[in-house]
Design a protein around this motif. Structure first.
Motif, PDB file in Angstrom:
ATOM      1  N   THR A  63       0.824  -1.221   0.000  1.00 56.20           N
ATOM      2  CA  THR A  63       0.000   0.000   0.000  1.00 56.20           C
ATOM      3  C   THR A  63       0.854   1.266   0.000  1.00 56.20           C
ATOM      4  O   THR A  63       0.595   2.193  -0.772  1.00 56.20           O
ATOM      5  CB  THR A  63      -0.933   0.018   1.214  1.00 56.20           C
ATOM      6  OG1 THR A  63      -0.178  -0.171   2.410  1.00 56.20           O
ATOM      7  CG2 THR A  63      -1.984  -1.079   1.098  1.00 56.20           C
ATOM      8  N   THR A  64       1.856   1.314   0.861  1.00 55.64           N
ATOM      9  CA  THR A  64       2.722   2.505   0.906  1.00 55.64           C
ATOM     10  C   THR A  64       3.836   2.418  -0.125  1.00 55.64           C
ATOM     11  O   THR A  64       4.449   3.424  -0.449  1.00 55.64           O
ATOM     12  CB  THR A  64       3.365   2.656   2.294  1.00 55.64           C
ATOM     13  OG1 THR A  64       4.211   1.530   2.541  1.00 55.64           O
ATOM     14  CG2 THR A  64       2.320   2.763   3.377  1.00 55.64           C
ATOM     15  N   PHE A  65       4.107   1.214  -0.604  1.00 55.59           N
ATOM     16  CA  PHE A  65       5.205   0.954  -1.533  1.00 55.59           C
ATOM     17  C   PHE A  65       6.536   1.466  -0.975  1.00 55.59           C
ATOM     18  O   PHE A  65       7.382   2.008  -1.682  1.00 55.59           O
ATOM     19  CB  PHE A  65       4.904   1.525  -2.910  1.00 55.59           C
ATOM     20  CG  PHE A  65       3.777   0.792  -3.574  1.00 55.59           C
ATOM     21  CD1 PHE A  65       3.986  -0.409  -4.227  1.00 55.59           C
ATOM     22  CD2 PHE A  65       2.471   1.288  -3.486  1.00 55.59           C
ATOM     23  CE1 PHE A  65       2.923  -1.103  -4.785  1.00 55.59           C
ATOM     24  CE2 PHE A  65       1.411   0.585  -4.056  1.00 55.59           C
ATOM     25  CZ  PHE A  65       1.632  -0.616  -4.715  1.00 55.59           C
ATOM     26  N   ALA A  66       6.674   1.293   0.338  1.00 52.07           N
ATOM     27  CA  ALA A  66       7.939   1.555   1.015  1.00 52.07           C
ATOM     28  C   ALA A  66       8.684   0.240   1.148  1.00 52.07           C
ATOM     29  O   ALA A  66       8.090  -0.809   1.403  1.00 52.07           O
ATOM     30  CB  ALA A  66       7.699   2.167   2.397  1.00 52.07           C
ATOM     31  N   VAL A  67      10.006   0.292   0.980  1.00 48.29           N
ATOM     32  CA  VAL A  67      10.821  -0.912   1.096  1.00 48.29           C
ATOM     33  C   VAL A  67      10.902  -1.319   2.557  1.00 48.29           C
ATOM     34  O   VAL A  67      11.236  -0.520   3.426  1.00 48.29           O
ATOM     35  CB  VAL A  67      12.231  -0.672   0.528  1.00 48.29           C
ATOM     36  CG1 VAL A  67      13.132  -1.878   0.796  1.00 48.29           C
ATOM     37  CG2 VAL A  67      12.159  -0.380  -0.960  1.00 48.29           C
ATOM     38  N   LYS A  68      10.568  -2.592   2.830  1.00 46.88           N
ATOM     39  CA  LYS A  68      10.607  -3.120   4.202  1.00 46.88           C
ATOM     40  C   LYS A  68      11.955  -3.754   4.503  1.00 46.88           C
ATOM     41  O   LYS A  68      12.525  -3.574   5.572  1.00 46.88           O
ATOM     42  CB  LYS A  68       9.495  -4.157   4.385  1.00 46.88           C
ATOM     43  CG  LYS A  68       9.419  -4.746   5.791  1.00 46.88           C
ATOM     44  CD  LYS A  68       8.987  -3.694   6.806  1.00 46.88           C
ATOM     45  CE  LYS A  68       8.810  -4.288   8.199  1.00 46.88           C
ATOM     46  NZ  LYS A  68      10.046  -4.767   8.815  1.00 46.88           N
ATOM     47  N   GLU A  69      12.487  -4.520   3.569  1.00 44.43           N
ATOM     48  CA  GLU A  69      13.800  -5.142   3.706  1.00 44.43           C
ATOM     49  C   GLU A  69      14.461  -5.169   2.337  1.00 44.43           C
ATOM     50  O   GLU A  69      13.785  -5.306   1.315  1.00 44.43           O
ATOM     51  CB  GLU A  69      13.693  -6.579   4.234  1.00 44.43           C
ATOM     52  CG  GLU A  69      13.148  -6.710   5.638  1.00 44.43           C
ATOM     53  CD  GLU A  69      13.016  -8.170   6.070  1.00 44.43           C
ATOM     54  OE1 GLU A  69      13.436  -9.048   5.287  1.00 44.43           O
ATOM     55  OE2 GLU A  69      12.486  -8.421   7.170  1.00 44.43           O
ATOM     56  N   ILE A  70      15.781  -5.059   2.315  1.00 44.88           N
ATOM     57  CA  ILE A  70      16.516  -5.151   1.047  1.00 44.88           C
ATOM     58  C   ILE A  70      17.883  -5.733   1.325  1.00 44.88           C
ATOM     59  O   ILE A  70      18.484  -5.475   2.373  1.00 44.88           O
ATOM     60  CB  ILE A  70      16.631  -3.777   0.352  1.00 44.88           C
ATOM     61  CG1 ILE A  70      17.256  -3.926  -1.042  1.00 44.88           C
ATOM     62  CG2 ILE A  70      17.418  -2.781   1.201  1.00 44.88           C
ATOM     63  CD1 ILE A  70      17.189  -2.658  -1.882  1.00 44.88           C
ATOM     64  N   ASN A  71      18.369  -6.567   0.414  1.00 43.16           N
ATOM     65  CA  ASN A  71      19.761  -6.987   0.462  1.00 43.16           C
ATOM     66  C   ASN A  71      20.386  -6.761  -0.905  1.00 43.16           C
ATOM     67  O   ASN A  71      19.736  -6.929  -1.945  1.00 43.16           O
ATOM     68  CB  ASN A  71      19.908  -8.441   0.935  1.00 43.16           C
ATOM     69  CG  ASN A  71      19.465  -9.443  -0.097  1.00 43.16           C
ATOM     70  OD1 ASN A  71      20.148  -9.680  -1.083  1.00 43.16           O
ATOM     71  ND2 ASN A  71      18.283 -10.037   0.114  1.00 43.16           N
ATOM     72  N   MET A  72      21.645  -6.345  -0.901  1.00 47.87           N
ATOM     73  CA  MET A  72      22.354  -5.992  -2.125  1.00 47.87           C
ATOM     74  C   MET A  72      23.754  -6.586  -2.059  1.00 47.87           C
ATOM     75  O   MET A  72      24.489  -6.326  -1.111  1.00 47.87           O
ATOM     76  CB  MET A  72      22.447  -4.472  -2.280  1.00 47.87           C
ATOM     77  CG  MET A  72      21.109  -3.755  -2.280  1.00 47.87           C
ATOM     78  SD  MET A  72      21.247  -1.956  -2.468  1.00 47.87           S
ATOM     79  CE  MET A  72      21.836  -1.477  -0.855  1.00 47.87           C
ATOM     80  N   GLN A  73      24.112  -7.348  -3.070  1.00 43.40           N
ATOM     81  CA  GLN A  73      25.453  -7.912  -3.155  1.00 43.40           C
ATOM     82  C   GLN A  73      26.073  -7.472  -4.462  1.00 43.40           C
ATOM     83  O   GLN A  73      25.519  -7.706  -5.540  1.00 43.40           O
ATOM     84  CB  GLN A  73      25.423  -9.436  -3.065  1.00 43.40           C
ATOM     85  CG  GLN A  73      26.812 -10.055  -3.020  1.00 43.40           C
ATOM     86  CD  GLN A  73      26.773 -11.539  -2.711  1.00 43.40           C
ATOM     87  OE1 GLN A  73      25.711 -12.140  -2.610  1.00 43.40           O
ATOM     88  NE2 GLN A  73      27.935 -12.154  -2.556  1.00 43.40           N
ATOM     89  N   ALA A  74      27.227  -6.805  -4.377  1.00 42.09           N
ATOM     90  CA  ALA A  74      27.892  -6.318  -5.584  1.00 42.09           C
ATOM     91  C   ALA A  74      28.366  -7.498  -6.424  1.00 42.09           C
ATOM     92  O   ALA A  74      28.853  -8.501  -5.891  1.00 42.09           O
ATOM     93  CB  ALA A  74      29.072  -5.429  -5.215  1.00 42.09           C
ATOM     94  N   THR A  75      28.222  -7.378  -7.722  1.00 36.81           N
ATOM     95  CA  THR A  75      28.699  -8.437  -8.611  1.00 36.81           C
ATOM     96  C   THR A  75      30.219  -8.435  -8.641  1.00 36.81           C
ATOM     97  O   THR A  75      30.855  -7.376  -8.667  1.00 36.81           O
ATOM     98  CB  THR A  75      28.157  -8.228 -10.028  1.00 36.81           C
ATOM     99  OG1 THR A  75      28.499  -6.910 -10.470  1.00 36.81           O
ATOM    100  CG2 THR A  75      26.657  -8.388 -10.056  1.00 36.81           C
ATOM    101  N   ARG A  76      30.816  -9.614  -8.639  1.00 37.52           N
ATOM    102  CA  ARG A  76      32.279  -9.718  -8.593  1.00 37.52           C
ATOM    103  C   ARG A  76      32.938  -9.164  -9.844  1.00 37.52           C
ATOM    104  O   ARG A  76      34.111  -8.807  -9.827  1.00 37.52           O
ATOM    105  CB  ARG A  76      32.703 -11.175  -8.390  1.00 37.52           C
ATOM    106  CG  ARG A  76      32.533 -11.649  -6.966  1.00 37.52           C
ATOM    107  CD  ARG A  76      33.395 -12.860  -6.698  1.00 37.52           C
ATOM    108  NE  ARG A  76      33.272 -13.265  -5.316  1.00 37.52           N
ATOM    109  CZ  ARG A  76      33.932 -14.286  -4.782  1.00 37.52           C
ATOM    110  NH1 ARG A  76      34.762 -14.992  -5.524  1.00 37.52           N
ATOM    111  NH2 ARG A  76      33.773 -14.604  -3.511  1.00 37.52           N
ATOM    112  N   SER A  77      32.216  -9.115 -10.935  1.00 41.61           N
ATOM    113  CA  SER A  77      32.790  -8.592 -12.172  1.00 41.61           C
ATOM    114  C   SER A  77      32.821  -7.063 -12.184  1.00 41.61           C
ATOM    115  O   SER A  77      33.350  -6.471 -13.109  1.00 41.61           O
ATOM    116  CB  SER A  77      31.992  -9.091 -13.379  1.00 41.61           C
ATOM    117  OG  SER A  77      30.647  -8.627 -13.317  1.00 41.61           O
TER     118      SER A  77
END
Length: 831
Positions: free
Chosen positions: A303-317
């Motif tokens: 409904t709010t379209f707010a991010v609740k959780e996120i994980n980000m891993q940089a690509t090794r390339s």
């Protein structure tokens, strides 16, 4: 007896394994042709715990709970359930291509099309709401922030622990732990904890204020350079911004409105309740290799379209040096139906010489926690301009009871053990020797009791006047935050058979306003004109007087005797006012080939070869966003990516101590780094200046040439020394580093991680007829009245440490000694 021993042995292994995660697995996901499947989704069955395979299809996953199966999936392939053991490593999971595709998503060569993709529709709603979530909803806000920085040696195995290097220091391995992200064993070696009170204002001009309440260190406690480096590695970022700055690089945010869809593939994979809020799960991964991108997933409220959780891993390339992995997690608290507030921010970086799995390196981990949000508590605008005294010793001497009550995330046993372990380690002679060796390489100084010898990097030099040059020096050192410092050096040239020296001292009388007085004297040989904007820094050393590698005639050196006294004050952070007085004499260091002569009486052929000058000067220096560490009379800069404004006025006074000339000199210098999203970083430097009055060559503005084989900032690669001289000038340097934006898309060059650099430099200047008429030297200089320019193209990141520049002269090509083309290089360590 053997049976009893085996029982005890296996019982020990069982207890040991139970102290860590219940399930640990790793492996690779491939297709039927044994080709790796990047960014496949791996989840423990009946859980929300999962990960995404890297661009080579490899993955690691663990949990404190017991699971016996994993689900492996990827769009375009059949989902597979795989049974697992509690310790199941080196799995090879083969996915079969699906017979049919989802109606909502269309697949082509592994890329998810935008049309009809429900994940894209959700992403657009996130963009529409991004400024209506969290702290952006309120005029004013405040919260308490806890930050923990930790560095750990990783890939610690039994063979590593048995190395002779650690003989006598085996006790350090009692604190070994295992990463729940990579599965590698690591040994904590440094912790820094901080507590802040943070305040902000959104409307009528954004304002921020952050008060440091407490700070606690372990590890490299006394080494300010190490701490400065560590703090610079981690800066605040906002996932809703188009780009996330990490290690001075701009990674495209997976929530980016400007570049997200063109950079990432998005897949809607799930929906579920997260903290009693119905959320969608979106998986994302990059469309191309070698770009500054992430892979991972995020949960977003329906409904709010707010991010609740996120994980980000940089690509090794990704084109970034010395970093094997980057992993980020953010969690948001739900205040009410419309307010999602950042609760926890976690970042892990795996620093290593290469990106091989078994290579050893260092983890850098930052955990930031937020609590006690307060909104719309009105504060006067003057509140945000006030600064606390960050040098207050109370900040750095909080007791254990304070830390127990203010840590938002408790330290585990291994982290608590770091403080004790490192206190013990610093008493071990072998460790002291290792630590001192590393410290010497980093700072250039050899530490003795209250005295540092160095800089060792200035010990040897060579030029056409002095021949081989030896230099020794040192400075007082009382711990890094001392209110005063003395330093000096002496040097000897074997060809001119002369000793040189420099000595200076400074004393901080008021730490709060940084009111400092200083004085010094230097007698040495230097190259005049290595920069347009000049100061009377006593120990500022000319690169030409210690160069081993130079092209062309390098004999135009000047013997200088400079004495000065100054006072400076910093009434506002990063705003410095300085006033000083100086006395100097100038004469040629090689009169046979070069002189500074000027006419005293031209009609009677009377000239003078030395200059005596007394001068007073006043300057203002403003460096917004500059970060420093330490609170002594000298501080270390955390980074050089801040803007600099410098204004200097000098007044020459004739007759004082036999001074020769009356004049006024006004100079302005401005340097600005500009981060241009995914297109890299630009540096611009602008300088203007004018000298009022009649002065000889030694007091004019020499356009800085560069006769070395190396690229040197703010010099002109194709100019010789004294090729252009002015009394009025304007200079502009522009250099842009694309950070491999284009070369990363060339298949044969992609793996080299090269970086494109382009630049242009220009200077306009003039010189009055009176100053030209005053010249009696053997240098027939001219001013660049038509405006001189040169341009360059360079390749950086060659073998990660070298850069080569190709420069072309744009005009003044008909001058007798004009250099039309040059190739220069430079060494440096950059992420």
């Amino acid at each position: 007896m053997k049976i009893i021993f085996k029982v005890i042995y296996f019982l020990f292994l069982f207890i040991f394994s139970m102290s860590f995660a219940q399930v640990k697995i790793s492996g690779v996901v491939v297709d039927e042709q044994n080709q790796s499947i990047p960014f496949a989704n791996i989840v423990f069955v009946d859980s929300n715990t999962g990960t995404v395979s890297d661009e080579n299809g490899k993955f690691y996953l663990e949990s404190n709970k017991t699971y016996t199966k994993i689900e492996v999936s990827f769009i375009g392939y059949e989902t597979k359930i795989v049974p697992i053991k509690s310790r199941d490593f080196n799995l090879t999971i083969i996915l079969n291509e699906a017979a049919s595709q989802l109606d909502e998503v269309f697949i082509y060569s592994g890329k998810v099309k935008k049309k009809g993709n429900p994940a894209i529709a959700i992403l657009k709603k996130i963009w529409a709401k991004e400024r209506e979530n969290g702290i952006y909803l309120f005029d004013q806000y405040q919260y308490e922030k806890y930050e923990k920085l930790e560095f750990d040696m990783n890939n610690v195995d039994s063979a590593f622990m048995k190395k002779k290097l650690f003989k006598g220091m085996e006790f350090v391995f009692k604190n070994i732990d295992t990463s729940n992200i990579t599965g590698k064993a690591f040994l904590p070696i440094f912790i820094n904890e901080s507590v802040y009170n943070s305040y902000g204002k959104n409307k009528d001009g954004k304002k921020l204020r952050e008060d440091l309440v407490a700070n606690k260190n372990s590890g490299f406690n006394s080494n300010q350079n190490v701490i400065a480096f560590i703090k610079d590695l981690y800066v605040d970022y906002n996932i809703y911004d188009s780009y996330i700055k990490i290690f001075d690089k701009s990674f495209v945010s997976p929530i980016s409105k400007a570049s997200g869809i063109s950079t990432y593939n998005y897949v809607l994979t799930d929906s579920a309740f997260v903290d009693n809020k119905w959320c969608y799960n979106i998986l994302y991964y990059p469309r191309r290799k070698s770009e500054l991108t992430f892979k991972g997933d995020f949960w977003v409220n329906d409904t709010t379209f707010a991010v609740k959780e996120i994980n980000m891993q940089a690509t090794r390339s990704a084109n970034i040096n010395w970093v094997k992995d980057i992993y980020i997690e953010q969690e948001f608290n739900v205040l009410n139906d419309s307010v999602f507030l950042l609760k926890r921010d976690y970042m892990l970086s795996d620093f290593s010489l290469n990106k091989k799995d078994k290579s050893k390196g260092v983890y850098g981990r930052r955990t930031t926690m937020y609590k006690d949000y307060i909104f719309d508590e009105i504060k006067d605008p003057s509140f945000y301009s006030k600064e606390i005294n960050v040098y207050d010793e109370k900040i750095y001497n909080k007791n254990d009871a304070f830390w127990s009550g203010n840590r938002q995330e408790k330290l585990n046993d291994n982290e608590l053990g770091i403080y004790k372990m490192l206190d013990t380690l610093t008493t071990v002679p072998k460790f002291k020797k290792m630590y001192n060796a590393i410290s010497i390489l980093g700072s250039g100084y050899i530490e003795f009791n209250k005295f540092d010898f160095g800089s060792i990097y200035s010990t040897f030099g060579k030029n056409d006047v002095e021949g081989l040059r030896l230099r020794v020096g040192g400075r007082t050192y009382l711990g890094g935050n001392e209110p005063w410092r003395l330093q000096g050096y002496t040097a000897y040239g074997f060809d001119d058979d002369k000793f040189k020296y420099g000595v200076s001292g400074k004393w901080m009388l008021n730490p709060k306003s940084r009111f400092i007085i200083g004085a010094g004297n230097r007698r040495d040989v230097e190259q005049i004109g290595v920069s347009l904007t000049t100061t009377n820094d006593i120990l500022g050393r000319s690169f030409a007087s210690s160069s081993f590698f130079a092209s062309g005639d390098n004999s135009k050196l000047t013997s200088i005797n400079l004495s000065n006294f100054y006072m400076s004050i910093e009434p506002k952070h990063n705003l410095q006012f300085k006033i000083g007085a100086s006395y100097r004499t100038l004469e040629s260091a090689s009169p046979e080939t070069f002189n500074l002569d000027y006419w005293v009486d031209k009609q009677n052929d009377i000239r003078k070869s030395n200059i005596i000058q007394s001068e007073i000067d006043f300057s203002i220096k403003y460096t917004p966003d500059r970060k420093t560490i330490g609170y002594g009379v000298e501080r270390n800069e955390v980074t050089d990516t801040y803007s600099t404004w410098f204004l200097n006025y000098s007044q020459g006074i004739k007759g004082v101590f036999d001074s020769d000339f009356d004049y006024q000199k006004l100079q302005f210098y401005y340097r600005q780094p500009i981060l241009i999203g995914g297109f890299g970083r630009m540096f611009t430097t602008f300088e203007v200046g004018k000298t009022f009055g009649e002065v000889p060559l030694g007091l004019l503005n020499v356009v800085p040439g560069n006769q070395s084989y190396f690229t040197i900032e703010n010099t002109y690669a194709l100019l010789d020394y004294y090729e252009f001289v002015t009394d009025t000038y304007a200079s502009l340097h522009i250099e842009h580093n694309f950070n491999g934006r284009f070369l990363s898309r060339v298949p044969l060059l992609r793996k080299l991680n090269l970086r494109e650099i382009v630049g242009v430099k220009g200077v306009w200047g003039e010189i009055s007829e009176k100053n030209l008429a005053l010249n009696a030297s053997n240098i027939n200089y001219v001013a660049p009245t038509k405006g001189y320019y040169e341009y360059s193209v360079g390749i950086g990141n060659i073998f990660k440490v070298f850069r080569i520049d190709f420069s072309w002269r744009g005009n003044y090509l008909d001058m007798p000694t004009a250099n039309k083309f040059a190739i220069k290089g430079a060494f440096g360590f950059h992420f």
